[in-house]
Design an enzyme around this catalytic site. Sequence first.
Site, mmCIF file in Angstrom:
data_model
loop_
_atom_site.group_PDB
_atom_site.id
_atom_site.type_symbol
_atom_site.label_atom_id
_atom_site.label_comp_id
_atom_site.label_asym_id
_atom_site.label_seq_id
_atom_site.Cartn_x
_atom_site.Cartn_y
_atom_site.Cartn_z
ATOM 1 N N ASP A 1 -17.488 -12.893 -21.791
ATOM 2 C CA ASP A 1 -18.185 -12.828 -20.551
ATOM 3 C C ASP A 1 -19.551 -13.176 -20.618
ATOM 4 O O ASP A 1 -19.935 -14.217 -19.939
ATOM 5 C CB ASP A 1 -18.161 -11.600 -19.690
ATOM 6 C CG ASP A 1 -16.574 -11.291 -19.418
ATOM 7 O OD1 ASP A 1 -15.588 -12.127 -19.514
ATOM 8 O OD2 ASP A 1 -16.233 -10.081 -19.048
ATOM 9 N N GLY B 1 0.755 -1.176 -0.055
ATOM 10 C CA GLY B 1 0.004 -0.061 -0.047
ATOM 11 C C GLY B 1 0.900 1.434 0.018
ATOM 12 O O GLY B 1 1.994 1.294 0.248
ATOM 13 N N CYS C 1 5.146 -6.168 1.613
ATOM 14 C CA CYS C 1 5.416 -4.844 1.754
ATOM 15 C C CYS C 1 4.796 -3.938 2.800
ATOM 16 O O CYS C 1 5.182 -4.387 4.012
ATOM 17 C CB CYS C 1 5.181 -4.092 0.315
ATOM 18 S SG CYS C 1 6.143 -2.627 0.120
ATOM 19 N N TYR C 2 4.030 -3.173 2.478
ATOM 20 C CA TYR C 2 3.361 -2.352 3.608
ATOM 21 C C TYR C 2 2.482 -3.237 4.526
ATOM 22 O O TYR C 2 2.561 -3.031 5.702
ATOM 23 C CB TYR C 2 2.174 -1.231 3.063
ATOM 24 C CG TYR C 2 1.380 -0.696 4.086
ATOM 25 C CD1 TYR C 2 2.042 0.711 4.418
ATOM 26 C CD2 TYR C 2 0.350 -1.018 4.819
ATOM 27 C CE1 TYR C 2 1.194 1.309 5.460
ATOM 28 C CE2 TYR C 2 -0.406 -0.479 5.587
ATOM 29 C CZ TYR C 2 0.042 0.811 5.945
ATOM 30 O OH TYR C 2 -0.381 1.489 7.013
ATOM 31 N N LYS D 1 -10.893 -12.900 -15.308
ATOM 32 C CA LYS D 1 -11.063 -13.143 -16.860
ATOM 33 C C LYS D 1 -10.209 -14.516 -17.243
ATOM 34 O O LYS D 1 -10.755 -15.360 -17.990
ATOM 35 C CB LYS D 1 -10.164 -12.010 -17.565
ATOM 36 C CG LYS D 1 -10.620 -12.005 -18.913
ATOM 37 C CD LYS D 1 -12.151 -11.197 -18.898
ATOM 38 C CE LYS D 1 -12.392 -11.130 -20.709
ATOM 39 N NZ LYS D 1 -13.627 -10.446 -20.701
ATOM 40 N N GLU E 1 4.295 -11.223 -6.000
ATOM 41 C CA GLU E 1 3.009 -11.576 -6.842
ATOM 42 C C GLU E 1 3.350 -11.196 -8.119
ATOM 43 O O GLU E 1 2.750 -11.409 -9.123
ATOM 44 C CB GLU E 1 1.843 -10.737 -6.368
ATOM 45 C CG GLU E 1 2.057 -9.140 -6.568
ATOM 46 C CD GLU E 1 2.681 -8.612 -4.976
ATOM 47 O OE1 GLU E 1 3.435 -9.318 -4.522
ATOM 48 O OE2 GLU E 1 2.426 -7.486 -4.815
ATOM 49 N N HIS F 1 8.053 -7.969 -3.629
ATOM 50 C CA HIS F 1 6.678 -8.198 -4.052
ATOM 51 C C HIS F 1 6.665 -9.650 -4.690
ATOM 52 O O HIS F 1 7.033 -9.584 -5.998
ATOM 53 C CB HIS F 1 6.217 -7.260 -5.081
ATOM 54 C CG HIS F 1 5.792 -5.973 -4.413
ATOM 55 N ND1 HIS F 1 4.630 -5.777 -4.048
ATOM 56 C CD2 HIS F 1 6.559 -4.842 -4.095
ATOM 57 C CE1 HIS F 1 4.454 -4.606 -3.366
ATOM 58 N NE2 HIS F 1 5.732 -4.052 -3.590
#
Length: 516
Positions: free
Chosen positions: A221, A51, A78-79, A363, A165, A163
């Site tokens: 979708d 964040g 992180c944050y 998605k 991710e 990070h």
Amino acid sequence: GIAILDFGSQYSQLIARRVRELQVYCELFPWDAPAEQVMALRPQGFILSGGPASVYAPGAPQIPDYVLGSGRPILGICYGMQALAHALGGKVAPAPEREYGPAEIETQLPNPLLPMGRQRVWMSHGDRIEALPPGFEVLARSPNSPIAAMGDLTRHYYGVQFHPEVHHTPGGKDILRRFVVDICGATPDWTPTSIITQAVERIRAQVGSERALAAVSGGVDSSVAAALVQRAIGDQLVAVFVDTGLLRQGEREQVETTFRKTLGANLIVVDAAETFLNALKGVTDPEQKRRIIGETFIRVFEQEARRLGTIRFLVQGTIYPDVVESSAPDRSRAQRIKTHHNVGGLPADLSFELVEPLRYLFKDEVRLVGEALGLPPALVWRQPFPGPGLAVRCLGEVTAERLARLRAADAIFTSELEHAGLLQQRPGSEGESAVAQAFAVLLPVQSVGVMGDQRTYQDVVALRAVTTQDFMTAHWARLPDDLLERIANRIVNEVDGINRVVYDITSKPPATIEWE
Ligand code: XMP
């Protein structure tokens, strides 16, 4: 599942996608979401996102008490790590230098989260941990972060300053896997088959023996949502496809074949091309076009719904990012560049109860589910196509003649690209230099040409092809000269009324991908 608390990082959704890629179910919540809402997931562990704030700033987001009281493993990123340290009695302070970009960390202490040795990671932080909270040990160091990762191996609290991710941390997925599977004990059972089974059960429970109505647009979708509902309730579903006359070549036929032949679904095709053309007569302003198309679509669809009698449920293809975006913590709303709208996106004030089978899917998951349901790859992996269709690629006035011209040029362009193997098969797949989106645009401009000994004065077509990961930024595609030449020749020779072809060489930004 795993609960991810969003502290406002631009990467929060990415964390959730990575965990889902590990086939573990997770949900993303704003950091201050009500405890009951988060605990309803019965989380096996928590991930705290990064964040923008500093933990010691007034009003900075903090770790809610129920998380620390849950006894479940926690991974702070992180944050999230700083908030964890701050909450548990450690010390966080501004780093002497902001650290942004690649770094190498080294792990020397055996632990369940990080493999031993060195690995490359992606850092992005201004604060760092100066003193560990009681019970924690240093798990990894980097030259700039003496505490690049920390852990309390007894309580299973972990923090990483980098990070895991993002793709720039090559071992990041493995770290997340160690956390969610090894440490939290989550079972990797979130597969297309199990997603379908659960969705089918939920739809049956909701709809019972009532009828449901779905608007299919040919997009991924709306198609997958309708196919899932059809799998659940068969002929109780009425799928409606409005042919706006603004579709590309062969698109209507593809929808008809898919729904009628492949799925055996109850599909009604409404031929509304004339209605749309009449509504668009004389209109040249892009935003006005979008508005008119949106309104006309709703009118046509409502009329069809009324004709079908009382139907209680309406199927909507809302996907998880839409849900998450609408509840994300104060991330500044981007300025509206154009009114994006999807034909098939209907206002909620219609008197239907909504069935939203894709509400918790990303998605990529929607596509995998579509494949597993037997939808054709061309549909499941198709490139984005704007809701207002060819109207926003037919600059100036939209007429049947101009649409036919555009459609023919577009078909030549895309089929040549496909033939050359340059069209990306799987949109968004990482590291691709293939064309993610390509189309023709008919300009409201005539130019002089010569054909045989005749002077011509005809329309200009622009070709647009881009490479992109996320459609937020894009580069123009470096197509081979001889391919461009063949495409230009074919368009001018085969399409009446076009005597010039130009290639769009602007990136986004400053241009957008579409021209309107
Ligand atoms: P732009 O032109 O804004 O487009 O760079 C980014 C991506 O969004 C698609 N696009 C739309 N998609 N409804 C949609 O569903 C719309 O109204 C719309 N307008 C643009 C565009 O094709 C590109 O992929």
